[in-house]
Scaffold this motif. Sequence first.
Motif, PDB file in Angstrom:
ATOM      1  N   MET A   1       0.840  -1.195   0.000  1.00 38.98           N
ATOM      2  CA  MET A   1       0.000   0.000   0.000  1.00 38.98           C
ATOM      3  C   MET A   1       0.877   1.247   0.000  1.00 38.98           C
ATOM      4  O   MET A   1       1.766   1.384   0.829  1.00 38.98           O
ATOM      5  CB  MET A   1      -0.911  -0.002   1.239  1.00 38.98           C
ATOM      6  N   THR A   2       0.629   2.138  -0.940  1.00 39.38           N
ATOM      7  CA  THR A   2       1.386   3.385  -1.012  1.00 39.38           C
ATOM      8  C   THR A   2       0.987   4.277   0.149  1.00 39.38           C
ATOM      9  O   THR A   2      -0.195   4.505   0.402  1.00 39.38           O
ATOM     10  CB  THR A   2       1.111   4.114  -2.338  1.00 39.38           C
ATOM     11  N   SER A   3       1.973   4.816   0.863  1.00 34.61           N
ATOM     12  CA  SER A   3       1.679   5.649   2.022  1.00 34.61           C
ATOM     13  C   SER A   3       1.151   7.012   1.597  1.00 34.61           C
ATOM     14  O   SER A   3       1.343   7.459   0.450  1.00 34.61           O
ATOM     15  CB  SER A   3       2.931   5.827   2.875  1.00 34.61           C
ATOM     16  N   THR A   4       0.507   7.696   2.521  1.00 34.80           N
ATOM     17  CA  THR A   4      -0.025   9.030   2.242  1.00 34.80           C
ATOM     18  C   THR A   4       1.099   9.996   1.891  1.00 34.80           C
ATOM     19  O   THR A   4       0.960  10.822   0.978  1.00 34.80           O
ATOM     20  CB  THR A   4      -0.817   9.543   3.456  1.00 34.80           C
ATOM     21  N   GLN A   5       2.212   9.910   2.596  1.00 39.25           N
ATOM     22  CA  GLN A   5       3.332  10.811   2.310  1.00 39.25           C
ATOM     23  C   GLN A   5       3.917  10.549   0.922  1.00 39.25           C
ATOM     24  O   GLN A   5       4.297  11.487   0.217  1.00 39.25           O
ATOM     25  CB  GLN A   5       4.412  10.648   3.384  1.00 39.25           C
ATOM     26  N   GLU A   6       3.960   9.303   0.518  1.00 39.51           N
ATOM     27  CA  GLU A   6       4.443   8.986  -0.833  1.00 39.51           C
ATOM     28  C   GLU A   6       3.503   9.547  -1.887  1.00 39.51           C
ATOM     29  O   GLU A   6       3.943  10.054  -2.933  1.00 39.51           O
ATOM     30  CB  GLU A   6       4.579   7.469  -0.994  1.00 39.51           C
TER      31      GLU A   6
ATOM     32  N   ALA B   1      -5.873  11.109   7.891  1.00 39.00           N
ATOM     33  CA  ALA B   1      -6.510  12.426   7.933  1.00 39.00           C
ATOM     34  C   ALA B   1      -5.598  13.436   8.616  1.00 39.00           C
ATOM     35  O   ALA B   1      -5.458  14.585   8.164  1.00 39.00           O
ATOM     36  CB  ALA B   1      -7.852  12.336   8.656  1.00 39.00           C
ATOM     37  N   GLN B   2      -4.955  13.013   9.694  1.00 45.55           N
ATOM     38  CA  GLN B   2      -4.036  13.885  10.411  1.00 45.55           C
ATOM     39  C   GLN B   2      -2.848  14.263   9.531  1.00 45.55           C
ATOM     40  O   GLN B   2      -2.372  15.408   9.574  1.00 45.55           O
ATOM     41  CB  GLN B   2      -3.543  13.182  11.682  1.00 45.55           C
ATOM     42  N   GLU B   3      -2.376  13.328   8.715  1.00 44.19           N
ATOM     43  CA  GLU B   3      -1.266  13.626   7.805  1.00 44.19           C
ATOM     44  C   GLU B   3      -1.635  14.718   6.813  1.00 44.19           C
ATOM     45  O   GLU B   3      -0.828  15.598   6.514  1.00 44.19           O
ATOM     46  CB  GLU B   3      -0.850  12.356   7.060  1.00 44.19           C
ATOM     47  N   LEU B   4      -2.865  14.675   6.304  1.00 45.03           N
ATOM     48  CA  LEU B   4      -3.302  15.709   5.364  1.00 45.03           C
ATOM     49  C   LEU B   4      -3.476  17.047   6.078  1.00 45.03           C
ATOM     50  O   LEU B   4      -3.116  18.100   5.543  1.00 45.03           O
ATOM     51  CB  LEU B   4      -4.613  15.310   4.692  1.00 45.03           C
ATOM     52  N   MET B   5      -4.025  17.004   7.284  1.00 42.26           N
ATOM     53  CA  MET B   5      -4.267  18.238   8.029  1.00 42.26           C
ATOM     54  C   MET B   5      -2.978  18.970   8.382  1.00 42.26           C
ATOM     55  O   MET B   5      -2.972  20.182   8.582  1.00 42.26           O
ATOM     56  CB  MET B   5      -5.065  17.935   9.303  1.00 42.26           C
ATOM     57  N   THR B   6      -1.898  18.226   8.463  1.00 39.43           N
ATOM     58  CA  THR B   6      -0.623  18.825   8.884  1.00 39.43           C
ATOM     59  C   THR B   6       0.418  18.836   7.758  1.00 39.43           C
ATOM     60  O   THR B   6       1.605  18.998   8.030  1.00 39.43           O
ATOM     61  CB  THR B   6      -0.068  18.066  10.101  1.00 39.43           C
TER      62      THR B   6
ATOM     63  N   ALA C   1      -6.068  21.405  11.790  1.00 49.04           N
ATOM     64  CA  ALA C   1      -5.277  21.591  10.575  1.00 49.04           C
ATOM     65  C   ALA C   1      -4.274  22.724  10.717  1.00 49.04           C
ATOM     66  O   ALA C   1      -4.557  23.766  11.309  1.00 49.04           O
ATOM     67  CB  ALA C   1      -6.201  21.860   9.396  1.00 49.04           C
ATOM     68  N   THR C   2      -3.099  22.496  10.159  1.00 54.05           N
ATOM     69  CA  THR C   2      -2.083  23.548  10.064  1.00 54.05           C
ATOM     70  C   THR C   2      -1.969  24.057   8.632  1.00 54.05           C
ATOM     71  O   THR C   2      -1.154  24.926   8.346  1.00 54.05           O
ATOM     72  CB  THR C   2      -0.714  23.025  10.541  1.00 54.05           C
ATOM     73  N   VAL C   3      -2.769  23.485   7.722  1.00 52.75           N
ATOM     74  CA  VAL C   3      -2.838  23.967   6.345  1.00 52.75           C
ATOM     75  C   VAL C   3      -4.110  24.802   6.209  1.00 52.75           C
ATOM     76  O   VAL C   3      -5.027  24.686   7.012  1.00 52.75           O
ATOM     77  CB  VAL C   3      -2.848  22.791   5.333  1.00 52.75           C
ATOM     78  N   PRO C   4      -4.199  25.672   5.184  1.00 54.85           N
ATOM     79  CA  PRO C   4      -5.413  26.476   5.001  1.00 54.85           C
ATOM     80  C   PRO C   4      -6.638  25.587   4.776  1.00 54.85           C
ATOM     81  O   PRO C   4      -6.579  24.602   4.040  1.00 54.85           O
ATOM     82  CB  PRO C   4      -5.093  27.298   3.754  1.00 54.85           C
ATOM     83  N   VAL C   5      -7.761  25.933   5.408  1.00 58.82           N
ATOM     84  CA  VAL C   5      -8.985  25.131   5.358  1.00 58.82           C
ATOM     85  C   VAL C   5     -10.161  26.014   4.966  1.00 58.82           C
ATOM     86  O   VAL C   5     -10.279  27.151   5.429  1.00 58.82           O
ATOM     87  CB  VAL C   5      -9.277  24.479   6.731  1.00 58.82           C
ATOM     88  N   ILE C   6     -11.022  25.485   4.091  1.00 59.11           N
ATOM     89  CA  ILE C   6     -12.331  26.097   3.868  1.00 59.11           C
ATOM     90  C   ILE C   6     -13.351  25.238   4.590  1.00 59.11           C
ATOM     91  O   ILE C   6     -13.446  24.035   4.350  1.00 59.11           O
ATOM     92  CB  ILE C   6     -12.669  26.207   2.373  1.00 59.11           C
ATOM     93  N   GLU C   7     -14.102  25.848   5.470  1.00 55.81           N
ATOM     94  CA  GLU C   7     -15.067  25.112   6.282  1.00 55.81           C
ATOM     95  C   GLU C   7     -16.378  24.937   5.518  1.00 55.81           C
ATOM     96  O   GLU C   7     -17.044  25.905   5.155  1.00 55.81           O
ATOM     97  CB  GLU C   7     -15.322  25.871   7.581  1.00 55.81           C
TER      98      GLU C   7
END
Length: 412
Positions: free
Chosen positions: A1-6, A185-190, A214-220
């Motif tokens: 399985m390809t990791s999220t970071q990859e 999900a946490q990986e994407l948020m950060t 999230a530490t990235v810009p988010v649209i709610e």
Amino acid sequence: MTSTQELLDSLLEHKASINVASSQVKNQALAAMADQLEAQADAILAGNALDIAAAQGKISPVMQDRLLLTRERIADMAAGIRALLDLPDPVGLVLEERVREDGLQIQKRSIPFGLIGMIYESRPNVTSDAAALAIKSGNAVILRGGKEAFNSAQAIVKALKTGLEQAGVHPGVLELVQDTSRASAQELMTAKGKIDLLVPRGGAGLIQAVVEQATVPVIETGTGLCHVYIDQQVDLEMAVALAVNAKTSRPSVCNAAEVLLVHQDIAADFLPAFEAALADKVELRADASAQPYLQAAIPAGSQDFDTEFLDYIMAVKVLPSLEAAISHINHHSSGHSEAIVTTDSQAADLFTLLVDSAAVYVNASTRFTDGGEFGLGCELGISTQKMHARGPMGLREMTTYKYVISGQGQTR
């Protein structure tokens, strides 16, 4: 399985190819993506059947309907992609332009965000909608769906990537996260410095978690605690029809009405007619003000006017005035969609002026708050915030801008 970071690293490597793609290339990609959705319908339905089987006894029948795919729904997904073909390219527009006295030309131009991330739950059509909007707006996209719809999303993304490849676009501009745990999900948020914009779409818990962590810009994109208000001056037949449609046409979606507010002067006529039209299809939860007008309602609980039911349940309240209805909505609403049914134009004007939600309706069902219904093609979600995007998020909302300044040697 390809990791999220990859997957993120691969997207960063390939995103430039879609960020700078021409309108012709993007439209060719969309057309091929739509064709492949229909061509691979059997595989998509097989994946969906696995998800539906796994959902038995775990989610409600209404939510299972939200998860379910049919050939007709796949055709609708393809049609949503094709609808984007006729819409203008949102990239490269000159939004503002001015020339200074010294001849310096200043332009504000629309550009893609770059790499967009999407975290969503169990609606398979969101997978194709998000991918298509990203491609048309020149963005690479990473999708993280819920585990309930993973097999469906996997088959959909496979079809879409085939379409991209057929059109000569690198399929690596679209990826589906393979890990459906909270960790991904946490990986994407950060993923600061990698993801340029993150959009959560789902229940209140998911959205709140992303906004807070999230530490990235988010649209709610907000939950849909939508209201229908029946004014004292009203076409009774139309009012019943609109309220029934807003609640029952598809209760599992965010633009379905959850709360019914009725002016006290029309309650004795409207509420019995509304209850009869529902034919026991909806559980009405009425507070003390509404109970005298209803035969089968149950008493409303303390949280019923603050709950997105997403089911055949509706909270009902009778109020003494239009102003009281507006106050109730602004206090309890999630800021999504609200409707007034009235023949009084002054009441309609006051409602639209003072109700602070992304979409405000006069004599129409809240069920129209949708990118396709608004002529935006498909949508990324319904934004209930007030910065950058509000309401259905279409192509324009998936771009940002930069300033381009041209001179002939000017110095300061």
